[in-house]
Design a protein around this motif. Structure first.
Motif, short mmCIF file in Angstrom:
data_model
loop_
_atom_site.label_atom_id
_atom_site.label_comp_id
_atom_site.label_asym_id
_atom_site.label_seq_id
_atom_site.Cartn_x
_atom_site.Cartn_y
_atom_site.Cartn_z
N MET A 87 -32.47 -44.14 -25.47
CA MET A 87 -32.24 -44.07 -24.02
C MET A 87 -32.98 -42.88 -23.44
SD MET A 87 -28.59 -43.87 -22.02
CE MET A 87 -28.53 -43.79 -20.23
N LEU A 88 -33.61 -43.09 -22.29
CA LEU A 88 -34.35 -42.03 -21.62
C LEU A 88 -33.41 -41.24 -20.72
CD1 LEU A 88 -37.51 -44.15 -20.81
CD2 LEU A 88 -37.30 -42.39 -22.57
N LYS A 89 -33.36 -39.93 -20.94
CA LYS A 89 -32.35 -39.11 -20.26
C LYS A 89 -32.94 -38.03 -19.35
CE LYS A 89 -29.23 -39.73 -24.19
NZ LYS A 89 -28.53 -39.07 -25.32
N ALA A 90 -34.23 -37.75 -19.51
CA ALA A 90 -34.83 -36.67 -18.73
C ALA A 90 -36.23 -37.05 -18.27
CB ALA A 90 -34.89 -35.39 -19.57
N ILE A 91 -36.61 -36.52 -17.12
CA ILE A 91 -37.94 -36.75 -16.57
C ILE A 91 -38.54 -35.40 -16.20
CG2 ILE A 91 -39.29 -37.96 -14.81
CD1 ILE A 91 -36.68 -39.73 -14.45
N LEU A 92 -39.71 -35.14 -16.76
CA LEU A 92 -40.40 -33.89 -16.48
C LEU A 92 -41.68 -34.18 -15.70
CD1 LEU A 92 -39.28 -33.49 -19.78
CD2 LEU A 92 -39.56 -31.19 -18.84
N PHE A 93 -42.03 -33.25 -14.83
CA PHE A 93 -43.17 -33.43 -13.92
C PHE A 93 -44.16 -32.29 -14.03
CE2 PHE A 93 -39.63 -35.69 -12.06
CZ PHE A 93 -40.18 -36.83 -11.47
N ASP A 94 -45.43 -32.62 -13.88
CA ASP A 94 -46.46 -31.64 -13.57
C ASP A 94 -46.29 -31.25 -12.11
OD1 ASP A 94 -49.05 -30.27 -13.71
OD2 ASP A 94 -49.80 -31.97 -12.54
N LEU A 95 -46.95 -30.15 -11.68
CA LEU A 95 -46.83 -29.72 -10.28
C LEU A 95 -48.05 -30.12 -9.46
CD1 LEU A 95 -45.34 -28.26 -8.02
CD2 LEU A 95 -46.38 -26.11 -8.82
N ASP A 96 -49.21 -29.47 -9.72
CA ASP A 96 -50.37 -29.69 -8.86
C ASP A 96 -50.90 -31.11 -8.95
OD1 ASP A 96 -50.23 -27.08 -8.06
OD2 ASP A 96 -51.85 -26.37 -9.36
N GLN A 97 -51.04 -31.75 -7.82
CA GLN A 97 -51.52 -33.13 -7.69
C GLN A 97 -50.59 -34.14 -8.35
OE1 GLN A 97 -53.47 -32.67 -4.92
NE2 GLN A 97 -54.39 -34.53 -5.70
N THR A 98 -49.33 -33.73 -8.59
CA THR A 98 -48.32 -34.66 -9.07
C THR A 98 -47.12 -34.64 -8.12
OG1 THR A 98 -49.03 -34.44 -11.38
CG2 THR A 98 -46.82 -35.30 -11.00
N LEU A 99 -46.43 -33.52 -8.05
CA LEU A 99 -45.40 -33.35 -7.01
C LEU A 99 -46.04 -32.73 -5.76
CD1 LEU A 99 -42.44 -31.88 -9.11
CD2 LEU A 99 -42.61 -34.20 -8.21
N LEU A 100 -46.80 -31.67 -6.00
CA LEU A 100 -47.47 -30.95 -4.91
C LEU A 100 -48.80 -31.63 -4.59
CD1 LEU A 100 -47.77 -28.24 -3.17
CD2 LEU A 100 -49.10 -27.40 -5.10
N ASP A 101 -48.98 -32.01 -3.33
CA ASP A 101 -50.28 -32.52 -2.87
C ASP A 101 -51.16 -31.30 -2.67
OD1 ASP A 101 -52.48 -33.55 -1.61
OD2 ASP A 101 -51.36 -34.75 -0.15
N ARG A 102 -51.75 -30.84 -3.77
CA ARG A 102 -52.48 -29.57 -3.74
C ARG A 102 -53.72 -29.65 -2.85
NH1 ARG A 102 -56.62 -26.75 -6.00
NH2 ARG A 102 -56.27 -24.49 -6.16
N ASN A 103 -54.42 -30.78 -2.88
CA ASN A 103 -55.63 -30.89 -2.08
C ASN A 103 -55.34 -30.69 -0.60
OD1 ASN A 103 -57.02 -31.39 -4.42
ND2 ASN A 103 -57.19 -33.60 -4.10
N THR A 104 -54.31 -31.35 -0.10
CA THR A 104 -53.93 -31.20 1.30
C THR A 104 -53.43 -29.80 1.59
OG1 THR A 104 -53.38 -33.55 1.50
CG2 THR A 104 -52.39 -32.07 3.10
N SER A 105 -52.59 -29.27 0.69
CA SER A 105 -52.04 -27.92 0.86
C SER A 105 -53.15 -26.88 0.90
CB SER A 105 -51.06 -27.61 -0.27
OG SER A 105 -50.03 -28.57 -0.35
N LEU A 106 -54.14 -27.04 0.01
CA LEU A 106 -55.23 -26.07 -0.06
C LEU A 106 -56.06 -26.09 1.22
CD1 LEU A 106 -56.73 -23.99 -1.82
CD2 LEU A 106 -58.17 -25.87 -2.64
N LYS A 107 -56.36 -27.26 1.71
CA LYS A 107 -57.15 -27.35 2.96
C LYS A 107 -56.42 -26.68 4.11
CE LYS A 107 -59.56 -31.61 1.71
NZ LYS A 107 -59.64 -33.08 1.93
N LYS A 108 -55.11 -26.91 4.21
CA LYS A 108 -54.32 -26.29 5.28
C LYS A 108 -54.32 -24.77 5.14
CE LYS A 108 -51.10 -30.13 6.08
NZ LYS A 108 -49.68 -30.57 5.93
N PHE A 109 -54.16 -24.29 3.90
CA PHE A 109 -54.15 -22.85 3.68
C PHE A 109 -55.49 -22.22 4.05
CE2 PHE A 109 -55.68 -19.48 0.92
CZ PHE A 109 -54.88 -18.43 1.36
N VAL A 110 -56.59 -22.80 3.56
CA VAL A 110 -57.91 -22.20 3.79
C VAL A 110 -58.23 -22.19 5.28
CG1 VAL A 110 -60.37 -22.32 3.28
CG2 VAL A 110 -58.73 -22.87 1.50
N GLU A 111 -57.88 -23.25 5.98
CA GLU A 111 -58.13 -23.28 7.42
C GLU A 111 -57.34 -22.16 8.11
OE1 GLU A 111 -58.40 -26.34 11.18
OE2 GLU A 111 -57.46 -27.04 9.32
#
Length: 224
Positions: free
Chosen positions: A1-25
């Motif tokens: 039985m599957l009991k846990a789910i683990l996630f990467d952050l950048d470009q998985t939960l966090l839309d890093r590309n969009t976040s980075l563009k907003k920050f740099v601007e």
């Protein structure tokens, strides 16, 4: 039985590309680094030099200051701004908050494994507003292990109180996320927002968070 789910952050939960563009601007405007005429060129060049987060920003800023002949600011000032201000622009992919809450309410233990610097990555994650649903948050620099090393996956599973074959890993990087988690004995789900990009070596693939719970259910049924 599957009991846990683990996630990467950048470009998985966090839309890093969009976040980075907003920050740099924001940073260009706030520090008035270049003229409005050159702003888009600066943003485009920053993203090129960043190379999907694989190049740390001291090198990025060193090159940008040289190319755009910026004399009023030094690398340290801009790097400090990046470290302290990027999280203010952190944004998740569509339907991430609702999906995470649904999984939590269903009784899954949730965890995060991110390659990167600490506390920079933790702060980017906290800004998404999901911390209360996660039982473990692991950043590579903080523990001296990096994906795809199977030890970082084993460590995360142990933190959640499960063995790897009771856990799923969701990520966007074929080598670091999918191959690493597979070798550790976990089930894997490859996420990429572009429907044209697949990675068939993952157990399941999704391109939108509306598809995640369906993919998890299929994995559950496959091991019954």
């Amino acid at each position: 039985m599957l009991k846990a789910i683990l996630f990467d952050l950048d470009q998985t939960l966090l839309d890093r590309n969009t976040s980075l563009k907003k920050f740099v601007e924001w940073q260009v405007n706030f520090f008035q680094l270049v003229s409005q005429k050159n702003k888009q060129d600066f943003i485009t060049r920053f993203i090129e030099l960043d190379n999907n987060g694989n190049v740390w920003k001291d090198l990025v800023y060193t090159q940008l200051l040289k190319e755009f002949n910026i004399k009023n600011f030094n690398v340290e000032t801009l790097l400090n701004s990046y470290v302290n201000d990027f999280n203010k622009f952190s944004s998740s992919f569509e339907r991430v908050p609702e999906t995470i809450q649904n999984l939590y309410n269903k009784g899954y233990k949730l965890g995060l494994i991110s390659n990167g610097k600490s506390p920079f990555q933790e702060n980017n994650f906290y800004a998404l507003g999901l911390k209360e649903f996660f039982s473990t948050i692991i950043v590579s620099e903080a523990i001296g292990l990096r994906k795809p090393d199977i030890q970082i996956f084993e460590h995360a599973c142990k933190e959640l109180g499960f063995i790897p074959n009771e856990c799923i890993f969701v990520g966007d990087n074929p080598k670091a996320d999918i191959e690493g988690a597979n070798k550790a004995g976990m089930k894997t789900i490859f996420f990429h927002p572009d429907p044209s990009i697949d990675y068939p070596l993952a157990d399941k693939q999704i391109h939108h968070y509306d598809q995640l719970e369906i993919a998890i259910n299929k994995l559950e049924n496959s091991i019954l």
